[in-house]
Design a protein around this motif. Structure first.
Motif, mmCIF file in Angstrom:
data_model
loop_
_atom_site.group_PDB
_atom_site.id
_atom_site.type_symbol
_atom_site.label_atom_id
_atom_site.label_comp_id
_atom_site.label_asym_id
_atom_site.label_seq_id
_atom_site.Cartn_x
_atom_site.Cartn_y
_atom_site.Cartn_z
ATOM 1 N N THR A 123 -4.700 -0.917 -13.077
ATOM 2 C CA THR A 123 -4.166 -2.071 -13.789
ATOM 3 C C THR A 123 -5.029 -3.270 -13.419
ATOM 4 N N GLU A 124 -4.615 -4.445 -13.844
ATOM 5 C CA GLU A 124 -5.378 -5.643 -13.533
ATOM 6 C C GLU A 124 -5.304 -5.987 -12.045
ATOM 7 N N ASP A 125 -4.225 -5.545 -11.387
ATOM 8 C CA ASP A 125 -4.021 -5.925 -9.986
ATOM 9 C C ASP A 125 -4.046 -4.751 -9.012
ATOM 10 N N ASP A 126 -3.902 -3.532 -9.506
ATOM 11 C CA ASP A 126 -3.831 -2.360 -8.634
ATOM 12 C C ASP A 126 -4.965 -1.387 -8.932
ATOM 13 N N SER A 141 -3.161 -2.769 -3.779
ATOM 14 C CA SER A 141 -3.094 -3.963 -4.626
ATOM 15 C C SER A 141 -4.036 -5.026 -4.094
ATOM 16 N N MET A 142 -4.321 -6.016 -4.925
ATOM 17 C CA MET A 142 -5.154 -7.124 -4.476
ATOM 18 C C MET A 142 -4.484 -7.860 -3.316
ATOM 19 N N HIS A 143 -3.148 -7.881 -3.335
ATOM 20 C CA HIS A 143 -2.413 -8.524 -2.243
ATOM 21 C C HIS A 143 -2.654 -7.786 -0.926
ATOM 22 N N ASP A 144 -2.727 -6.451 -0.986
ATOM 23 C CA ASP A 144 -3.002 -5.666 0.220
ATOM 24 C C ASP A 144 -4.348 -6.061 0.821
ATOM 25 N N LEU A 145 -5.357 -6.248 -0.056
ATOM 26 C CA LEU A 145 -6.675 -6.633 0.441
ATOM 27 C C LEU A 145 -6.653 -8.026 1.052
ATOM 28 N N GLU A 146 -5.916 -8.922 0.424
ATOM 29 C CA GLU A 146 -5.816 -10.283 0.958
ATOM 30 C C GLU A 146 -5.199 -10.275 2.349
ATOM 31 N N GLU A 147 -4.205 -9.413 2.541
ATOM 32 C CA GLU A 147 -3.571 -9.323 3.857
ATOM 33 C C GLU A 147 -4.540 -8.804 4.912
ATOM 34 N N LYS A 148 -5.509 -8.005 4.471
ATOM 35 C CA LYS A 148 -6.505 -7.447 5.396
ATOM 36 C C LYS A 148 -7.739 -8.337 5.515
ATOM 37 N N ASP A 149 -7.716 -9.497 4.858
ATOM 38 C CA ASP A 149 -8.851 -10.431 4.897
ATOM 39 C C ASP A 149 -10.144 -9.803 4.400
ATOM 40 N N ILE A 150 -10.061 -9.117 3.273
ATOM 41 C CA ILE A 150 -11.251 -8.524 2.678
ATOM 42 C C ILE A 150 -11.156 -8.685 1.171
ATOM 43 N N ASN A 151 -12.254 -9.060 0.526
ATOM 44 C CA ASN A 151 -12.212 -9.211 -0.925
ATOM 45 C C ASN A 151 -12.600 -7.895 -1.601
ATOM 46 N N MET A 203 0.843 -1.180 0.000
ATOM 47 C CA MET A 203 0.000 0.000 0.000
ATOM 48 C C MET A 203 0.887 1.242 0.000
ATOM 49 N N LYS A 204 0.691 2.127 -0.989
ATOM 50 C CA LYS A 204 1.537 3.314 -1.112
ATOM 51 C C LYS A 204 0.709 4.586 -0.903
ATOM 52 N N PHE A 205 1.301 5.549 -0.190
ATOM 53 C CA PHE A 205 0.626 6.802 0.115
ATOM 54 C C PHE A 205 1.381 7.962 -0.543
ATOM 55 N N GLU A 206 0.645 8.857 -1.193
ATOM 56 C CA GLU A 206 1.261 10.020 -1.832
ATOM 57 C C GLU A 206 0.413 11.256 -1.551
ATOM 58 N N LYS A 207 1.030 12.282 -1.006
ATOM 59 C CA LYS A 207 0.324 13.512 -0.680
ATOM 60 C C LYS A 207 0.319 14.435 -1.887
ATOM 61 N N LEU A 208 -0.867 14.707 -2.442
ATOM 62 C CA LEU A 208 -0.983 15.556 -3.621
ATOM 63 C C LEU A 208 -1.010 17.035 -3.245
ATOM 64 N N ASN A 209 -1.705 17.356 -2.177
ATOM 65 C CA ASN A 209 -1.708 18.710 -1.608
ATOM 66 C C ASN A 209 -2.195 18.596 -0.172
ATOM 67 N N GLU A 210 -2.442 19.709 0.480
ATOM 68 C CA GLU A 210 -2.831 19.673 1.890
ATOM 69 C C GLU A 210 -4.184 19.000 2.114
ATOM 70 N N ASN A 211 -5.015 18.976 1.074
ATOM 71 C CA ASN A 211 -6.362 18.441 1.236
ATOM 72 C C ASN A 211 -6.620 17.154 0.464
ATOM 73 N N LYS A 212 -5.604 16.632 -0.221
ATOM 74 C CA LYS A 212 -5.849 15.471 -1.070
ATOM 75 C C LYS A 212 -4.636 14.547 -1.104
ATOM 76 N N LYS A 222 -3.261 10.366 -2.488
ATOM 77 C CA LYS A 222 -3.512 9.204 -3.350
ATOM 78 C C LYS A 222 -2.979 7.961 -2.652
ATOM 79 N N ILE A 223 -3.797 6.917 -2.628
ATOM 80 C CA ILE A 223 -3.390 5.648 -2.020
ATOM 81 C C ILE A 223 -3.480 4.565 -3.084
ATOM 82 N N THR A 224 -2.361 3.913 -3.358
ATOM 83 C CA THR A 224 -2.343 2.815 -4.311
ATOM 84 C C THR A 224 -2.479 1.502 -3.553
#
Length: 212
Positions: free
Chosen positions: A69-72, A16-26, A1-10, A12-14
């Motif tokens: 993408t297909e996975d992200d 992946s399907m693997h991130d969801l699997e680690e959190k036990d959520i589909n 899971m990647k976090f990127e600050k676009l500005n003070e109010n916004k 972006k979080i990338t």
């Protein structure tokens, strides 16, 4: 899971399907605004505060998801004023709710989407054809369309877990229809009271109409 600050109010979080699997959520539970997805969103906001200093205390936020993408896929999180709250998914930062996490990813034999009218279903099929997404026929073993109470329901039976464009499919179809919770129960209602509008191979049969 990647976090990127676009500005003070916004930000972006990338994800992946693997991130969801680690959190036990589909992916479906995540996109359907379930209790588990709300719980995960709150975790993300806490992590965003720790990693990139994105503070949301006493703020409302708007969260939008896009398949990349297909996975992200990407979530954009924007702090908004109360007047801007309209038809989007919002999470109000608060104390994390007490909710037991799943120990395994929930599975279902059926996946159902509701279209408010036949035009909405046709627009969805036309979009798939125009964007050359005809291989969506691989997404499930059986695909039906039912008519019930003036609405149309797309039923996907026995999903193909190896179909790599599932996240993209989910993102596209939510622009035209809405996900039905508890599909295994709802399919019983369709079988009892609905009308089978398009028998199996609904995608193939629908594509033929738009490719003439």
């Amino acid at each position: 899971m990647k976090f990127e600050k676009l500005n003070e109010n916004k930000i972006k979080i990338t994800v992946s399907m693997h991130d969801l699997e680690e959190k036990d959520i589909n992916f479906h539970d995540f996109m359907s605004n379930s209790l588990e997805s709300q719980d995960l969103f709150l975790d993300m906001l806490e992590e965003a505060e720790e990693k990139i200093g994105f503070h949301t205390k006493n703020c409302r936020v708007k969260i939008e998801a896009f398949a990349m993408t297909e996975d992200d896929f990407v979530l954009t999180v924007t702090k908004v004023s109360p007047d801007a709250i309209k038809k989007h998914l919002y999470v109000s930062p608060r104390k994390k709710p007490i909710a037991k996490r799943k120990t395994s990813i929930r599975t279902t034999n059926n996946l159902i989407y509701k279209f408010n009218c036949f035009d909405d279903y046709c627009n969805f099929i036309e979009y798939l054809v125009k964007n050359n997404l005809l291989d969506v026929v691989k997404i499930a073993e059986k695909v039906y369309v039912y008519y019930y109470k003036n609405q149309y329901y797309l039923v996907l039976n026995n999903l193909n877990a190896k179909y790599k464009k599932i996240p993209l499919f989910y993102t596209i179809i939510t622009e035209f229809g809405s996900y039905i919770l508890n599909p295994d129960l709802f399919i019983c209602k369709l079988n009892e009271s609905g009308t089978l509008f398009i028998k199996n191979n609904a995608f193939k049969k629908s594509f033929l109409h738009f490719m003439r």
